[in-house]
Design a protein around this motif. Sequence first.
Motif, mmCIF file in Angstrom:
data_model
loop_
_atom_site.group_PDB
_atom_site.id
_atom_site.type_symbol
_atom_site.label_atom_id
_atom_site.label_comp_id
_atom_site.label_asym_id
_atom_site.label_seq_id
_atom_site.Cartn_x
_atom_site.Cartn_y
_atom_site.Cartn_z
ATOM 1 N N ALA A 265 0.690 -1.076 0.095
ATOM 2 C CA ALA A 265 0.126 -0.090 -0.103
ATOM 3 C C ALA A 265 0.912 1.221 -0.068
ATOM 4 N N ALA A 266 0.463 2.250 -0.717
ATOM 5 C CA ALA A 266 1.263 3.398 -0.915
ATOM 6 C C ALA A 266 0.131 4.643 -0.825
ATOM 7 N N PHE A 267 0.561 5.808 0.137
ATOM 8 C CA PHE A 267 -0.347 6.887 0.464
ATOM 9 C C PHE A 267 0.411 8.044 -0.045
ATOM 10 N N PHE A 268 -0.400 9.039 -0.769
ATOM 11 C CA PHE A 268 0.164 9.911 -1.577
ATOM 12 C C PHE A 268 -0.777 11.437 -1.164
ATOM 13 N N ASP A 269 -0.098 12.433 -0.505
ATOM 14 C CA ASP A 269 -0.411 13.720 -0.366
ATOM 15 C C ASP A 269 -0.779 14.327 -1.737
ATOM 16 N N ILE A 270 -1.728 15.163 -1.717
ATOM 17 C CA ILE A 270 -1.745 15.975 -3.147
ATOM 18 C C ILE A 270 -1.209 17.201 -3.104
ATOM 19 N N VAL B 127 -2.952 1.974 -4.147
ATOM 20 C CA VAL B 127 -2.595 3.271 -4.002
ATOM 21 C C VAL B 127 -3.794 4.285 -3.484
ATOM 22 N N PHE B 128 -3.415 5.042 -2.589
ATOM 23 C CA PHE B 128 -4.667 6.003 -1.830
ATOM 24 C C PHE B 128 -4.050 7.471 -1.806
ATOM 25 N N LEU B 129 -5.070 8.273 -2.070
ATOM 26 C CA LEU B 129 -4.720 9.742 -1.749
ATOM 27 C C LEU B 129 -4.871 9.806 -0.207
ATOM 28 N N ALA B 130 -4.086 10.723 0.217
ATOM 29 C CA ALA B 130 -4.027 10.886 1.688
ATOM 30 C C ALA B 130 -3.905 12.595 1.989
ATOM 31 N N THR B 131 -5.057 13.246 1.749
ATOM 32 C CA THR B 131 -5.067 14.720 1.659
ATOM 33 C C THR B 131 -5.768 15.357 2.858
ATOM 34 N N ALA B 132 -5.478 16.742 2.928
ATOM 35 C CA ALA B 132 -6.082 17.764 4.080
ATOM 36 C C ALA B 132 -7.321 18.015 3.660
ATOM 37 N N ARG B 133 -7.527 17.869 2.073
ATOM 38 C CA ARG B 133 -8.713 18.359 1.291
ATOM 39 C C ARG B 133 -9.912 17.406 1.784
ATOM 40 N N TYR C 296 -9.059 6.605 -0.364
ATOM 41 C CA TYR C 296 -8.653 7.785 0.173
ATOM 42 C C TYR C 296 -8.592 8.069 1.583
ATOM 43 N N ILE C 297 -7.819 9.059 1.808
ATOM 44 C CA ILE C 297 -8.032 9.587 3.301
ATOM 45 C C ILE C 297 -8.246 11.024 3.055
ATOM 46 N N ALA C 298 -9.190 11.720 3.644
ATOM 47 C CA ALA C 298 -9.622 12.746 3.573
ATOM 48 C C ALA C 298 -9.799 13.956 4.698
ATOM 49 N N SER C 299 -9.701 15.116 4.745
ATOM 50 C CA SER C 299 -9.990 16.142 5.803
ATOM 51 C C SER C 299 -8.959 15.813 6.860
ATOM 52 N N ASP D 82 -11.841 0.824 -0.983
ATOM 53 C CA ASP D 82 -12.770 -0.046 -1.933
ATOM 54 C C ASP D 82 -14.145 0.495 -2.056
ATOM 55 N N GLY D 83 -14.249 1.791 -1.788
ATOM 56 C CA GLY D 83 -15.643 2.438 -1.633
ATOM 57 C C GLY D 83 -16.158 2.284 -0.406
#
Length: 258
Positions: free
Chosen positions: A4-9, A39-45, A65-68, A76-77
């Motif tokens: 698993a890989a997590f990426f800030d925007i 792969v996952f987004l990991a953002t403050a947005r 994704y990880i949000a807020s 997986d939704g």
Amino acid sequence: MIKAAFFDIDSTIYDHRNGRWDEASLKGIKEIQRKGVKVFLATARPYGSFVPFGALDLGIAWDGYIASSGGLAVADGKTVFKTIVKKEDVEKFKSLCRYFHTTMEFVGTQERKLFAPLTKSALNYYRIYRDIVPEMEPDFDGECVALLLFDTKKHDSFMKKTFPHLCFFRFLDTAMDIYEVPHRKGDGIAAILKYYDYKKEEAIAFGDDLQDISMADEVATFVAMGNAKEEVKKVSSFVTKPVWEEGVLEGLKTLRLL
């Protein structure tokens, strides 16, 4: 083996200096996904910000994704983690906005709504983050992952004394996030890894700002961007190149994933 890989925007895969996505790094992310890494987004947005920003239109079928800043995590939704501001606190902040003649966003799990017309403070936020102004809905009654208050620092001490049980994160002189509990991207990562039954040693993450520091505690390797704040670099496994020099791509190569 990395699973698993997590990426800030912002300032990680999106280059604000040049106003563009880092296409080379996006191709690298797509390639590791093809090789079997989720792969996952990991953002403050919040979700309602990064979707119109185009984060789901990059040719990558993100696994979640990880949000807020960690207030919401989806894999997986399926929602695997979320924190919600209590209704009574939302109502009190509505009253405060009326009293201080300002506005705020209701940050829902999917949508965002504006409480009152835009102020100068709010316009400053949307300009800096190239964000879409949400529709106004003063009576929004959905779940709020967070409140985004547009106000200067002059009322900070008053609000913290009035709401000692809430968490405040000021990221601009004119904008501040309000949470029920501290938001940590690391908590979102932990929930997603638990969902897949992955170990910490099987995950990596990339980031640049203070909200990304908690990710370092939940992954085997945390990579700081070359443009990251010094506090972030200090907790990183290593520092890659800046976003405008294809930093994520270089980091993936250093990790021998490409």
